[in-house]
Scaffold this motif. Structure first.
Motif, PDB file in Angstrom:
ATOM      1  N   GLY A 289       0.836  -1.267   0.048  1.00 35.19           N
ATOM      2  CA  GLY A 289      -0.101  -0.130  -0.022  1.00 35.19           C
ATOM      3  C   GLY A 289       0.762   1.364  -0.116  1.00 35.19           C
ATOM      4  O   GLY A 289       0.603   2.159  -0.880  1.00 35.19           O
ATOM      5  N   THR A 290       1.870   1.319   0.930  1.00 34.07           N
ATOM      6  CA  THR A 290       2.838   2.473   0.977  1.00 34.07           C
ATOM      7  C   THR A 290       3.643   2.754  -0.499  1.00 34.07           C
ATOM      8  O   THR A 290       3.499   3.871  -0.971  1.00 34.07           O
ATOM      9  CB  THR A 290       3.834   2.401   2.073  1.00 34.07           C
ATOM     10  OG1 THR A 290       3.216   2.002   3.405  1.00 34.07           O
ATOM     11  CG2 THR A 290       4.611   3.455   2.245  1.00 34.07           C
ATOM     12  N   SER A 292       3.033   1.689  -3.512  1.00 37.51           N
ATOM     13  CA  SER A 292       2.064   1.923  -4.731  1.00 37.51           C
ATOM     14  C   SER A 292       1.389   3.331  -4.570  1.00 37.51           C
ATOM     15  O   SER A 292       1.235   4.096  -5.496  1.00 37.51           O
ATOM     16  CB  SER A 292       0.908   1.091  -4.680  1.00 37.51           C
ATOM     17  OG  SER A 292       0.145   0.969  -3.616  1.00 37.51           O
ATOM     18  N   SER A 293       1.259   3.840  -3.211  1.00 44.53           N
ATOM     19  CA  SER A 293       1.033   5.210  -3.077  1.00 44.53           C
ATOM     20  C   SER A 293       2.099   6.193  -3.338  1.00 44.53           C
ATOM     21  O   SER A 293       1.738   7.157  -4.196  1.00 44.53           O
ATOM     22  CB  SER A 293       0.641   5.375  -1.577  1.00 44.53           C
ATOM     23  OG  SER A 293      -0.542   4.664  -1.252  1.00 44.53           O
ATOM     24  N   LEU A 296       2.289   6.400  -7.311  1.00 44.41           N
ATOM     25  CA  LEU A 296       0.942   7.357  -7.882  1.00 44.41           C
ATOM     26  C   LEU A 296       1.376   8.574  -7.744  1.00 44.41           C
ATOM     27  O   LEU A 296       1.033   9.565  -8.711  1.00 44.41           O
ATOM     28  CB  LEU A 296      -0.215   6.949  -7.079  1.00 44.41           C
ATOM     29  CG  LEU A 296      -1.464   7.607  -7.591  1.00 44.41           C
ATOM     30  CD1 LEU A 296      -1.652   7.819  -9.001  1.00 44.41           C
ATOM     31  CD2 LEU A 296      -2.660   7.252  -6.818  1.00 44.41           C
ATOM     32  N   LEU A 297       1.886   8.991  -6.484  1.00 43.92           N
ATOM     33  CA  LEU A 297       2.478  10.277  -6.346  1.00 43.92           C
ATOM     34  C   LEU A 297       3.522  10.811  -7.208  1.00 43.92           C
ATOM     35  O   LEU A 297       3.343  11.972  -7.638  1.00 43.92           O
ATOM     36  CB  LEU A 297       2.673  10.340  -5.009  1.00 43.92           C
ATOM     37  CG  LEU A 297       3.311  11.965  -4.371  1.00 43.92           C
ATOM     38  CD1 LEU A 297       1.998  12.753  -4.225  1.00 43.92           C
ATOM     39  CD2 LEU A 297       3.639  11.937  -3.128  1.00 43.92           C
ATOM     40  N   SER A 315       6.966  -1.570  -5.188  1.00 40.07           N
ATOM     41  CA  SER A 315       5.543  -1.905  -5.763  1.00 40.07           C
ATOM     42  C   SER A 315       5.503  -3.321  -6.220  1.00 40.07           C
ATOM     43  O   SER A 315       4.663  -4.335  -5.939  1.00 40.07           O
ATOM     44  CB  SER A 315       5.033  -1.078  -6.491  1.00 40.07           C
ATOM     45  OG  SER A 315       5.007   0.130  -6.120  1.00 40.07           O
ATOM     46  N   LEU A 372      -2.183   4.417 -10.559  1.00 39.83           N
ATOM     47  CA  LEU A 372      -3.555   4.430  -9.891  1.00 39.83           C
ATOM     48  C   LEU A 372      -4.164   2.726 -10.172  1.00 39.83           C
ATOM     49  O   LEU A 372      -4.869   2.512  -9.214  1.00 39.83           O
ATOM     50  CB  LEU A 372      -4.475   5.285 -10.679  1.00 39.83           C
ATOM     51  CG  LEU A 372      -5.731   5.411 -10.319  1.00 39.83           C
ATOM     52  CD1 LEU A 372      -5.909   5.826  -8.939  1.00 39.83           C
ATOM     53  CD2 LEU A 372      -6.689   6.298 -11.182  1.00 39.83           C
ATOM     54  N   TRP A 375      -2.143   0.963  -7.495  1.00 36.60           N
ATOM     55  CA  TRP A 375      -2.685   1.229  -6.154  1.00 36.60           C
ATOM     56  C   TRP A 375      -3.752   0.734  -5.703  1.00 36.60           C
ATOM     57  O   TRP A 375      -4.127   0.179  -4.754  1.00 36.60           O
ATOM     58  CB  TRP A 375      -2.598   2.939  -6.198  1.00 36.60           C
ATOM     59  CG  TRP A 375      -3.095   3.630  -4.779  1.00 36.60           C
ATOM     60  CD1 TRP A 375      -2.518   3.575  -3.596  1.00 36.60           C
ATOM     61  CD2 TRP A 375      -4.588   3.961  -4.633  1.00 36.60           C
ATOM     62  NE1 TRP A 375      -3.345   4.130  -2.582  1.00 36.60           N
ATOM     63  CE2 TRP A 375      -4.502   4.331  -3.149  1.00 36.60           C
ATOM     64  CE3 TRP A 375      -5.513   3.905  -5.091  1.00 36.60           C
ATOM     65  CZ2 TRP A 375      -5.695   4.985  -2.569  1.00 36.60           C
ATOM     66  CZ3 TRP A 375      -6.605   4.550  -4.914  1.00 36.60           C
ATOM     67  CH2 TRP A 375      -6.848   4.965  -3.179  1.00 36.60           C
ATOM     68  N   TYR A 378      -4.060  -2.947  -4.785  1.00 38.20           N
ATOM     69  CA  TYR A 378      -3.436  -3.461  -3.824  1.00 38.20           C
ATOM     70  C   TYR A 378      -4.428  -2.709  -2.405  1.00 38.20           C
ATOM     71  O   TYR A 378      -4.337  -3.621  -1.565  1.00 38.20           O
ATOM     72  CB  TYR A 378      -2.143  -2.733  -3.489  1.00 38.20           C
ATOM     73  CG  TYR A 378      -0.856  -3.156  -4.185  1.00 38.20           C
ATOM     74  CD1 TYR A 378      -1.110  -4.315  -4.977  1.00 38.20           C
ATOM     75  CD2 TYR A 378       0.368  -2.570  -4.375  1.00 38.20           C
ATOM     76  CE1 TYR A 378      -0.119  -5.058  -5.656  1.00 38.20           C
ATOM     77  CE2 TYR A 378       1.333  -3.087  -5.213  1.00 38.20           C
ATOM     78  CZ  TYR A 378       0.982  -4.159  -5.532  1.00 38.20           C
ATOM     79  OH  TYR A 378       2.141  -4.678  -6.416  1.00 38.20           O
ATOM     80  N   ILE A 379      -4.950  -1.979  -2.621  1.00 42.74           N
ATOM     81  CA  ILE A 379      -5.917  -1.204  -1.421  1.00 42.74           C
ATOM     82  C   ILE A 379      -7.159  -2.127  -1.255  1.00 42.74           C
ATOM     83  O   ILE A 379      -7.380  -2.481  -0.336  1.00 42.74           O
ATOM     84  CB  ILE A 379      -6.386   0.267  -1.899  1.00 42.74           C
ATOM     85  CG1 ILE A 379      -5.353   1.003  -1.702  1.00 42.74           C
ATOM     86  CG2 ILE A 379      -7.589   0.463  -0.913  1.00 42.74           C
ATOM     87  CD1 ILE A 379      -4.576   1.317  -0.521  1.00 42.74           C
TER      88      ILE A 379
END
Length: 398
Positions: A289-290, A292-293, A296-297, A315, A372, A375, A378-379
């Protein structure tokens, strides 16, 4: 040959079979842009060849898994390898994108045999943490495919076109067919096979759908792998067309991420022996989660390539840990129907992967659409794990 050498030899064969899925998807990735031009089709349509293969890999496991519970492991395995050989030749001879998509679907169906039966054979022989340890060995061998396939594919493009790559896949299928016929023995004797009718065996797949712990782990791994397949489908276009990497440069980056997958799988086996599979799996999902965030950022901010590659590495590599532990925990809840259980795991991985890939091309493939999609997958995996998987109930089911 010592016992350790026999186990390694056995793991090499099973790992090679498990690698058929990644091999069918990763090997021709550096040639995707060339393939699109050769067949006069768009980037999005060329990506459908990946989707077709993933759909085949998913659906095929529904066939080969239950069939192996009824007939044993060897006959379905040898049939799948023969079909893989013929389908790879058909891919090489395709004259338009429609023919290629049909051949890729059959190639995926055939490749599913090795993927599902390698897990089923392992479950025939191992249980508990021994199964986790063996899965980590399979992941180690299997990790060579994501590393070596695109590197070899990119290198061969200096001498071959995309059609030549499929001929090489046909040769690999022929080699595996010979090795399996010579080295592998039946691991599911008649006394342990399902005594129900073949129709009932296939119908038994429905019984797995109501097993909360198994399905929770199955879907957790499925959505996690869907995130990685989104990376597989989008990265050739993002890194080669948007950032200008050569096929060889892309293959090198892909190989580094493959090394991360191998390292994570070995970390999973070592740490879970002390901390427990459930706890380490939960940690791995947090890392997914971390990372992939962060990816995306980076896409939203238009970050330079080194930042993109760093976020991609973490990721992707965490799937080595998640895949090893989720597969082991899910298979530990199953005994006699190991083939069907393995099939369900494979369906979750490849069917969800097939769905995720087209999302990366919505509005044009970019770091943002790729990030996206990864992410989001994964979420969903994290939420399903938290909602469906219970540590105490899992221990009771194992």
């Amino acid at each position: 040959m010592t016992s350790a050498q026999k186990q390694l030899s056995f793991a090499l064969v099973l790992g090679s079979l498990a690698a058929l899925g990644p091999l069918c998807t990763d090997f021709y990735l550096p040639a995707l842009p060339e393939l699109a031009g050769s067949l006069s089709t768009s980037t999005a349509t060329a990506q459908l060849s990946l989707t077709a293969g993933l759909l085949g890999l998913g659906v095929g496991q529904l066939f080969f898994g239950p069939l192996s519970d009824k007939l044993g492991r060897m006959k379905p395995l040898l049939f799948s390898l023969m079909l893989l050989l013929l389908a790879s030749i058909a891919c090489a001879l395709a004259q338009n994108i429609g023919q290629l998509l049909a051949a890729r679907l059959i190639q995926g169906l055939a490749g599913a045999g090795g993927a599902v039966l390698s897990r089923a054979v392992a479950r025939d022989l191992y249980s508990g943490h021994a199964l986790t340890k063996f899965f980590s060995v399979l992941m180690l061998v299997n990790g060579v495919a994501p590393i070596g396939a695109p590197v070899l594919g990119g290198a061969l493009l200096a001498w071959l076109d995309w059609r030549g790559l499929f001929i090489v896949l046909a040769a690999i299928a022929l080699l595996l067919l010979a090795v399996c016929a010579w080295r592998l023995k039946e691991t599911l004797p008649p006394a342990r096979r399902s005594q129900a009718s073949l129709l009932s065996v296939f119908g038994g797949l429905g019984g797995l759908l109501v097993q909360r712990q198994f399905m929770g782990l199955c879907l957790t791994q499925g959505f996690s792998m869907a995130g990685m397949f989104a990376y597989i489908g989008a990265s050739p276009f993002v890194l080669q067309q948007l950032y200008g990497l050569s096929p060889q440069g892309f293959s090198f980056c892909f190989a580094i991420n493959g090394l991360g997958l191998i390292a994570a799988s070995q970390i999973a086996a070592r740490t879970s022996a002390r901390l427990g599979e459930y706890r380490v799996l939960a940690f791995g999902l947090g890392v997914a989660g971390t990372a992939s965030s962060a990816l995306l950022l980076c896409g939203l901010l238009g970050s330079p390539l080194p930042f993109i590659l760093a976020a991609l590495f973490f990721s992707v590599m965490i799937n080595g840990l998640i895949g090893t532990l989720a597969s082991s925990l899910a298979m530990q809840t199953q005994g006699k129907n190991a083939g069907s259980a393995s099939a369900m795991i494979g369906v979750a991985m490849f069917a969800l992967g097939a769905i995720s890939v087209p999302f990366t091309g919505i509005g044009g493939t970019s770091v943002v659409t790729m990030g996206l999609t990864i992410w989001g997958c994964y979420i969903i995996a994290i939420v399903l794990f938290l909602v469906m998987v219970n540590k105490k109930a899992l221990s009771a089911a194992a």
